[in-house]
Design a protein around this motif. Sequence first.
Motif, PDB file in Angstrom:
ATOM      1  N   ALA A  97       0.818  -1.213   0.000  1.00 18.80           N
ATOM      2  CA  ALA A  97       0.000   0.000   0.000  1.00 18.80           C
ATOM      3  C   ALA A  97       0.849   1.259   0.000  1.00 18.80           C
ATOM      4  O   ALA A  97       0.319   2.380  -0.047  1.00 18.80           O
ATOM      5  N   GLY A  98       2.169   1.103   0.097  1.00 24.25           N
ATOM      6  CA  GLY A  98       3.065   2.258   0.031  1.00 24.25           C
ATOM      7  C   GLY A  98       3.474   2.799   1.364  1.00 24.25           C
ATOM      8  O   GLY A  98       4.081   3.886   1.421  1.00 24.25           O
ATOM      9  N   ALA A  99       3.191   2.125   2.417  1.00 21.17           N
ATOM     10  CA  ALA A  99       3.570   2.607   3.740  1.00 21.17           C
ATOM     11  C   ALA A  99       5.059   2.442   3.947  1.00 21.17           C
ATOM     12  O   ALA A  99       5.679   1.470   3.503  1.00 21.17           O
ATOM     13  N   GLU A 100       5.650   3.487   4.583  1.00 17.18           N
ATOM     14  CA  GLU A 100       7.069   3.421   4.875  1.00 17.18           C
ATOM     15  C   GLU A 100       7.277   2.591   6.154  1.00 17.18           C
ATOM     16  O   GLU A 100       6.686   2.867   7.192  1.00 17.18           O
ATOM     17  N   MET A 101       8.123   1.562   6.070  1.00 17.78           N
ATOM     18  CA  MET A 101       8.334   0.675   7.220  1.00 17.78           C
ATOM     19  C   MET A 101       9.813   0.392   7.384  1.00 17.78           C
ATOM     20  O   MET A 101      10.560   0.280   6.415  1.00 17.78           O
ATOM     21  N   GLN A 102      10.235   0.324   8.616  1.00 15.52           N
ATOM     22  CA  GLN A 102      11.592  -0.067   8.934  1.00 15.52           C
ATOM     23  C   GLN A 102      11.709  -1.584   8.890  1.00 15.52           C
ATOM     24  O   GLN A 102      10.712  -2.306   8.872  1.00 15.52           O
ATOM     25  N   ALA A 103      12.941  -2.051   8.900  1.00 15.89           N
ATOM     26  CA  ALA A 103      13.154  -3.508   8.934  1.00 15.89           C
ATOM     27  C   ALA A 103      12.545  -4.101  10.210  1.00 15.89           C
ATOM     28  O   ALA A 103      12.616  -3.502  11.288  1.00 15.89           O
ATOM     29  N   LEU A 104      11.941  -5.239  10.053  1.00 20.59           N
ATOM     30  CA  LEU A 104      11.288  -5.866  11.197  1.00 20.59           C
ATOM     31  C   LEU A 104      12.306  -6.383  12.207  1.00 20.59           C
ATOM     32  O   LEU A 104      13.305  -7.025  11.846  1.00 20.59           O
ATOM     33  N   ASN A 105      12.048  -6.094  13.489  1.00 15.52           N
ATOM     34  CA  ASN A 105      12.892  -6.567  14.590  1.00 15.52           C
ATOM     35  C   ASN A 105      12.313  -7.889  15.119  1.00 15.52           C
ATOM     36  O   ASN A 105      11.125  -7.936  15.499  1.00 15.52           O
ATOM     37  N   PRO A 106      13.091  -8.965  15.115  1.00 17.96           N
ATOM     38  CA  PRO A 106      12.551 -10.250  15.604  1.00 17.96           C
ATOM     39  C   PRO A 106      11.973 -10.176  17.014  1.00 17.96           C
ATOM     40  O   PRO A 106      10.965 -10.809  17.316  1.00 17.96           O
ATOM     41  N   LEU A 107      12.632  -9.378  17.900  1.00 16.05           N
ATOM     42  CA  LEU A 107      12.123  -9.270  19.273  1.00 16.05           C
ATOM     43  C   LEU A 107      10.755  -8.593  19.306  1.00 16.05           C
ATOM     44  O   LEU A 107       9.888  -8.944  20.123  1.00 16.05           O
ATOM     45  N   GLU A 108      10.573  -7.612  18.401  1.00 16.37           N
ATOM     46  CA  GLU A 108       9.270  -6.955  18.336  1.00 16.37           C
ATOM     47  C   GLU A 108       8.203  -7.919  17.836  1.00 16.37           C
ATOM     48  O   GLU A 108       7.058  -7.892  18.293  1.00 16.37           O
ATOM     49  N   LEU A 109       8.580  -8.783  16.902  1.00 13.29           N
ATOM     50  CA  LEU A 109       7.632  -9.790  16.427  1.00 13.29           C
ATOM     51  C   LEU A 109       7.225 -10.749  17.553  1.00 13.29           C
ATOM     52  O   LEU A 109       6.057 -11.094  17.702  1.00 13.29           O
ATOM     53  N   LEU A 110       8.212 -11.155  18.336  1.00  9.10           N
ATOM     54  CA  LEU A 110       7.924 -12.099  19.431  1.00  9.10           C
ATOM     55  C   LEU A 110       7.049 -11.465  20.505  1.00  9.10           C
ATOM     56  O   LEU A 110       6.292 -12.165  21.193  1.00  9.10           O
ATOM     57  N   SER A 111       7.159 -10.150  20.669  1.00  6.37           N
ATOM     58  CA  SER A 111       6.364  -9.466  21.686  1.00  6.37           C
ATOM     59  C   SER A 111       4.918  -9.219  21.242  1.00  6.37           C
ATOM     60  O   SER A 111       4.087  -8.794  22.037  1.00  6.37           O
ATOM     61  N   TRP A 112       4.650  -9.464  19.957  1.00  3.46           N
ATOM     62  CA  TRP A 112       3.286  -9.252  19.462  1.00  3.46           C
ATOM     63  C   TRP A 112       2.350 -10.279  20.131  1.00  3.46           C
ATOM     64  O   TRP A 112       2.673 -11.453  20.224  1.00  3.46           O
ATOM     65  N   PRO A 113       1.189  -9.848  20.619  1.00  2.41           N
ATOM     66  CA  PRO A 113       0.281 -10.765  21.332  1.00  2.41           C
ATOM     67  C   PRO A 113      -0.056 -12.000  20.514  1.00  2.41           C
ATOM     68  O   PRO A 113      -0.483 -11.886  19.363  1.00  2.41           O
ATOM     69  N   GLY A 114       0.160 -13.161  21.110  1.00  2.63           N
ATOM     70  CA  GLY A 114      -0.218 -14.411  20.478  1.00  2.63           C
ATOM     71  C   GLY A 114       0.875 -15.080  19.691  1.00  2.63           C
ATOM     72  O   GLY A 114       0.735 -16.251  19.311  1.00  2.63           O
ATOM     73  N   VAL A 115       1.989 -14.345  19.393  1.00  4.35           N
ATOM     74  CA  VAL A 115       3.062 -14.949  18.604  1.00  4.35           C
ATOM     75  C   VAL A 115       3.856 -15.937  19.453  1.00  4.35           C
ATOM     76  O   VAL A 115       4.147 -17.053  19.021  1.00  4.35           O
ATOM     77  N   LEU A 116       4.206 -15.504  20.648  1.00  2.12           N
ATOM     78  CA  LEU A 116       4.970 -16.376  21.553  1.00  2.12           C
ATOM     79  C   LEU A 116       4.006 -16.973  22.577  1.00  2.12           C
ATOM     80  O   LEU A 116       3.354 -16.240  23.327  1.00  2.12           O
ATOM     81  N   VAL A 117       3.899 -18.270  22.608  1.00  2.00           N
ATOM     82  CA  VAL A 117       2.951 -18.935  23.511  1.00  2.00           C
ATOM     83  C   VAL A 117       3.679 -20.019  24.304  1.00  2.00           C
ATOM     84  O   VAL A 117       4.752 -20.512  23.908  1.00  2.00           O
ATOM     85  N   GLU A 118       3.075 -20.378  25.415  1.00  2.00           N
ATOM     86  CA  GLU A 118       3.615 -21.457  26.246  1.00  2.00           C
ATOM     87  C   GLU A 118       3.004 -22.772  25.781  1.00  2.00           C
ATOM     88  O   GLU A 118       1.790 -22.876  25.585  1.00  2.00           O
ATOM     89  N   SER A 119       3.846 -23.746  25.584  1.00  2.00           N
ATOM     90  CA  SER A 119       3.351 -25.031  25.083  1.00  2.00           C
ATOM     91  C   SER A 119       2.417 -25.669  26.101  1.00  2.00           C
ATOM     92  O   SER A 119       2.607 -25.559  27.316  1.00  2.00           O
ATOM     93  N   ALA A 120       1.391 -26.310  25.606  1.00  2.00           N
ATOM     94  CA  ALA A 120       0.396 -26.932  26.480  1.00  2.00           C
ATOM     95  C   ALA A 120       1.015 -28.107  27.241  1.00  2.00           C
ATOM     96  O   ALA A 120       1.873 -28.822  26.735  1.00  2.00           O
ATOM     97  N   LEU A 121       0.568 -28.268  28.484  1.00  2.00           N
ATOM     98  CA  LEU A 121       1.050 -29.355  29.325  1.00  2.00           C
ATOM     99  C   LEU A 121       0.541 -30.699  28.794  1.00  2.00           C
ATOM    100  O   LEU A 121      -0.637 -30.832  28.438  1.00  2.00           O
ATOM    101  N   ASP A 122       1.420 -31.671  28.728  1.00  2.00           N
ATOM    102  CA  ASP A 122       1.045 -33.015  28.279  1.00  2.00           C
ATOM    103  C   ASP A 122       0.309 -33.717  29.417  1.00  2.00           C
ATOM    104  O   ASP A 122       0.924 -34.229  30.361  1.00  2.00           O
ATOM    105  N   MET A 123      -1.020 -33.769  29.370  1.00  2.00           N
ATOM    106  CA  MET A 123      -1.820 -34.330  30.450  1.00  2.00           C
ATOM    107  C   MET A 123      -1.729 -35.849  30.502  1.00  2.00           C
ATOM    108  O   MET A 123      -2.107 -36.462  31.500  1.00  2.00           O
TER     109      MET A 123
END
Length: 287
Positions: A97-123
Amino acid sequence: MTRSMTAFTRQEMQQPWGTLIWELRSVNHRYLEPHFRLPESLRDIEGPLREALRKAVSRGKVEATLRFVPEKSSGALQVDQECLQDVLAATRELRVAGAEMQALNPLELLSWPGVLVESALDMREVKQQAQALFREGLKDLLEGREREGVELNQLIVQRLDSIESIVADVKLMMPKILQAQRDNLQQKLSELTAELDAGRLEQEIALLAQKADVDEEIDRLQTHVQEVRRVLTQKGPIGRRLDFLMQELNREANTLSSKSIVASTTRSAVELKVLIEQMREQIQNIE
């Protein structure tokens, strides 16, 4: 082997994923009445637990309570690939769409809600460990019931010894008691001025002796005592059989009391009933 229906045990297991705690308590009951309290996440293992309990215990009200306390950080961190792809797709649309964007920071991606999750416990492992811990608790519960059963056995045997002693004394005294009653009756009748029919006199004396004869009751008391001793050495549930024998012992003690013609025999019958009742109270706790 004599086994009580009263016992308690507490078993605890700590694992990296959390803590399991079992509490098992049992009290006397006519039949086996199990009550399980399990977390909802472990409810589906109740069937195998009930089956294990049924095979090990025949009588008693058994309450089994399981607590599961999971660790707050019991699982490893993982990337939700689907959520990550959605975030990347959104950034690509912004560029198109033409938006100016900086290079993506991996840490910023990981901090995005839902990207980094805790693995479910093996019941599955939790359920396996919960069942294994229950078996250990059940074993400890049975050992506790057996230890108390040994104490109950000794209390009952002590009272059986006392009953045998009382019955032996009554058996030894009965010939003297009957002869004394016979002599007393003859003396009273001889004091009468009227002429007595010798045949009728002997008939009355024989009738009195028959009514006072407790040989049958004494023999049955001795037989029942020996049967109680035998049952105490048997394996498996014996409580109901012992309870039946207490009823029979009490029946013979009542008959002995009703046939009593002297105070000493009456006192012996009362002592027997007290001892039988004491045994009956203890037997209510035997499986």
